[in-house]
Design an enzyme around this catalytic site. Structure first.
Site, short mmCIF file in Angstrom:
data_model
loop_
_atom_site.label_atom_id
_atom_site.label_comp_id
_atom_site.label_asym_id
_atom_site.label_seq_id
_atom_site.Cartn_x
_atom_site.Cartn_y
_atom_site.Cartn_z
N ARG A 103 4.03 -14.61 -2.58
CA ARG A 103 2.96 -14.38 -1.60
C ARG A 103 3.05 -15.51 -0.59
O ARG A 103 2.79 -16.67 -0.93
CB ARG A 103 1.59 -14.35 -2.28
CG ARG A 103 0.45 -14.41 -1.30
CD ARG A 103 -0.91 -14.10 -1.90
NE ARG A 103 -1.06 -12.68 -2.16
CZ ARG A 103 -2.22 -12.07 -2.37
NH1 ARG A 103 -3.34 -12.76 -2.38
NH2 ARG A 103 -2.26 -10.77 -2.60
N HIS A 130 1.79 -5.82 2.94
CA HIS A 130 1.27 -5.90 1.56
C HIS A 130 1.66 -4.62 0.84
O HIS A 130 0.82 -3.76 0.55
CB HIS A 130 -0.25 -6.09 1.62
CG HIS A 130 -0.86 -6.61 0.35
ND1 HIS A 130 -0.12 -6.89 -0.79
CD2 HIS A 130 -2.16 -6.90 0.03
CE1 HIS A 130 -0.94 -7.34 -1.74
NE2 HIS A 130 -2.17 -7.34 -1.27
N GLN A 133 -0.01 -3.44 -2.50
CA GLN A 133 -1.35 -2.92 -2.27
C GLN A 133 -1.29 -1.48 -1.77
O GLN A 133 -1.98 -0.59 -2.28
CB GLN A 133 -2.07 -3.79 -1.23
CG GLN A 133 -3.48 -3.34 -0.93
CD GLN A 133 -4.40 -3.54 -2.12
OE1 GLN A 133 -4.48 -4.62 -2.67
NE2 GLN A 133 -5.11 -2.48 -2.53
N ASP A 222 -10.55 -3.45 5.49
CA ASP A 222 -10.08 -4.74 4.94
C ASP A 222 -10.83 -5.83 5.70
O ASP A 222 -11.46 -5.59 6.74
CB ASP A 222 -8.56 -4.85 5.12
CG ASP A 222 -7.96 -6.13 4.54
OD1 ASP A 222 -8.63 -6.79 3.71
OD2 ASP A 222 -6.84 -6.49 4.92
N CYS A 261 -9.04 -3.00 -0.06
CA CYS A 261 -8.07 -3.67 -0.94
C CYS A 261 -8.70 -4.80 -1.74
O CYS A 261 -8.15 -5.22 -2.74
CB CYS A 261 -6.90 -4.19 -0.10
SG CYS A 261 -7.40 -5.37 1.16
N ARG A 289 -3.44 -1.53 -9.10
CA ARG A 289 -2.49 -2.62 -8.82
C ARG A 289 -1.68 -2.92 -10.09
O ARG A 289 -0.48 -3.12 -10.05
CB ARG A 289 -3.24 -3.89 -8.37
CG ARG A 289 -3.99 -3.77 -7.04
CD ARG A 289 -3.05 -3.59 -5.86
NE ARG A 289 -2.02 -4.60 -5.83
CZ ARG A 289 -2.16 -5.83 -5.31
NH1 ARG A 289 -3.29 -6.17 -4.75
NH2 ARG A 289 -1.16 -6.69 -5.31
N1 CP Z 1 -5.98 -7.12 -2.79
C1 CP Z 1 -5.36 -8.26 -3.13
O1 CP Z 1 -4.16 -8.45 -2.90
O2 CP Z 1 -6.18 -9.14 -3.74
P1 CP Z 1 -5.81 -10.67 -4.09
O3 CP Z 1 -5.69 -11.40 -2.78
O4 CP Z 1 -6.96 -11.15 -4.91
O5 CP Z 1 -4.52 -10.70 -4.83
N1 NVA Z 2 -5.50 -8.77 4.96
C1 NVA Z 2 -5.89 -9.59 3.85
C2 NVA Z 2 -5.58 -8.91 2.56
C3 NVA Z 2 -6.04 -9.64 1.33
C4 NVA Z 2 -5.66 -8.98 0.06
C5 NVA Z 2 -5.21 -10.94 3.94
O1 NVA Z 2 -4.02 -11.00 4.30
O2 NVA Z 2 -5.86 -11.95 3.67
#
Ligand code: CP
Ligand code: NVA
Length: 303
Positions: A103, A130, A133, A222, A261, A289
């Protein structure tokens, strides 16, 4: 399929195979069975940003498959690409582990890891996309509607990483998405054109959320402030006024399922009422997930 870096880089058949395997393993695990296909295998999990769902679901999925997940905070390794080049990290991890998930802020980081590691690399969210997701979302939509073809998603809010991955998923799997965003926060033209090139008419970008939800099967939102954009919060909250998923918007598509999400920021992009509505499927989505990623790990790490 060595890596899972984006929805756009997979074929429709590969995505469908992953969805079918997710469904199959979900049922199998819910009956109490276990598929220990990853015994003796390790997944290195690199995180530059916080996470609840992604971290926990990958760790648990890995453990459920008999494998060993290793969580790595950026400070543990002196930062990704800071203490040593990403290409060196990738080649070292390649000698130890059976997979890497990451990530990161820059999408280029996961591309670089995948380029220099022969083991699979999984994108666990970047600023650009993502994909895990989006695939869990699509799995959830298929469970609730029994199909994907012809489903219309109204995405209300920021044209961000989640919106982009969903739009590519729609393009590959026969759905349509109408994205309603304030000016300056729209999905980039390249992604809109890219999805419409895969399947004409997939993505429509408009400004009015009320027009977007007309005839929608799913209303998706989101956060207005993604990880890394915290300094822009005041401006973003002001600019996104009128784009909340609230009871007025829901009343215009009373049958639509509500998706997010998570994490959700009640009082900003979504109201408490919308989150807790009978049409909200946000926790089915969060659960999936685990099921999607379990299938993804089996597919990539057991081959
Ligand atoms: N939706 C999602 O990716 O959540 P987290 O940031 O908690 O992993
Ligand atoms: N768009 C958000 C998604 C979090 C799961 C981010 O990137 O923070």
């Amino acid at each position: 399929m060595k890596d899972f870096l984006s929805v756009s880089s997979c074929t429709a058949d590969e995505l469908l195979e992953l969805l079918d395997l997710s469904d199959k393993l979900k049922k199998y695990y819910k009956k109490g069975n276990r598929d220990l296909c990853l015994v003796g295998k390790s997944l290195v999990m690199l995180f530059e940003k916080p996470s609840l769902r992604t971290r926990m679901s990958f760790q648990i999925a890995m453990a459920q498959l008999g494998g060993h997940p290793i969580y790595v905070k950026p400070e543990d390794i002196g930062g990704i690409g800071k203490r040593e080049p990403i290409k060196d990290m990738a080649r070292v991890l390649d000698r130890y582990a059976n997979g890497i998930m990451a990530r990161t802020f820059a999408h280029e980081t996961v591309i670089e890891l995948a380029k220099f590691a022969e083991i699979p690399v999984i994108n666990a969210l970047t600023d650009w996309s993502h994909p895990c997701q989006a695939m869990a979302d699509i799995m959830t939509i298929r469970e609730h509607f029994g199909k994907l073809a012809g489903i219309k998603i109204a995405y209300i809010g920021d044209g961000n990483n989640v919106a982009r991955s969903l739009a590519y998923g729609c393009a590959k799997l026969g759905m349509k998405i109408v994205i309603a965003s304030p000016k300056g926060y729209q999905l980039d033209k390249e992604s809109i054109d890219g999805t419409n090139k895969i399947a004409a008419g997939t993505t429509t970008q408009i400004n009015n959320p009320h027009d977007a939800v007309k005839g929608a099967d799913v209303i998706y939102t989101d956060t207005w402030v993604s990880m890394g954009q915290e300094d822009e919060k005041t401006k973003r909250v002001a600019d996104f006024q009128g784009f909340a998923v609230d009871s007025k918007l829901l009343s215009e598509a009373p049958k639509a399922k509500i998706m997010h999400c998570l994490p959700a920021y009640r009082g900003y992009e979504i109201t408490e009422e919308a989150m807790e509505s009978a049409n909200s499927i946000v926790f089915d989505e969060a659960e999936n997930r685990l099921h999607f990623q379990r299938a993804l790990l089996k597919k990539l790490l057991s081959q």
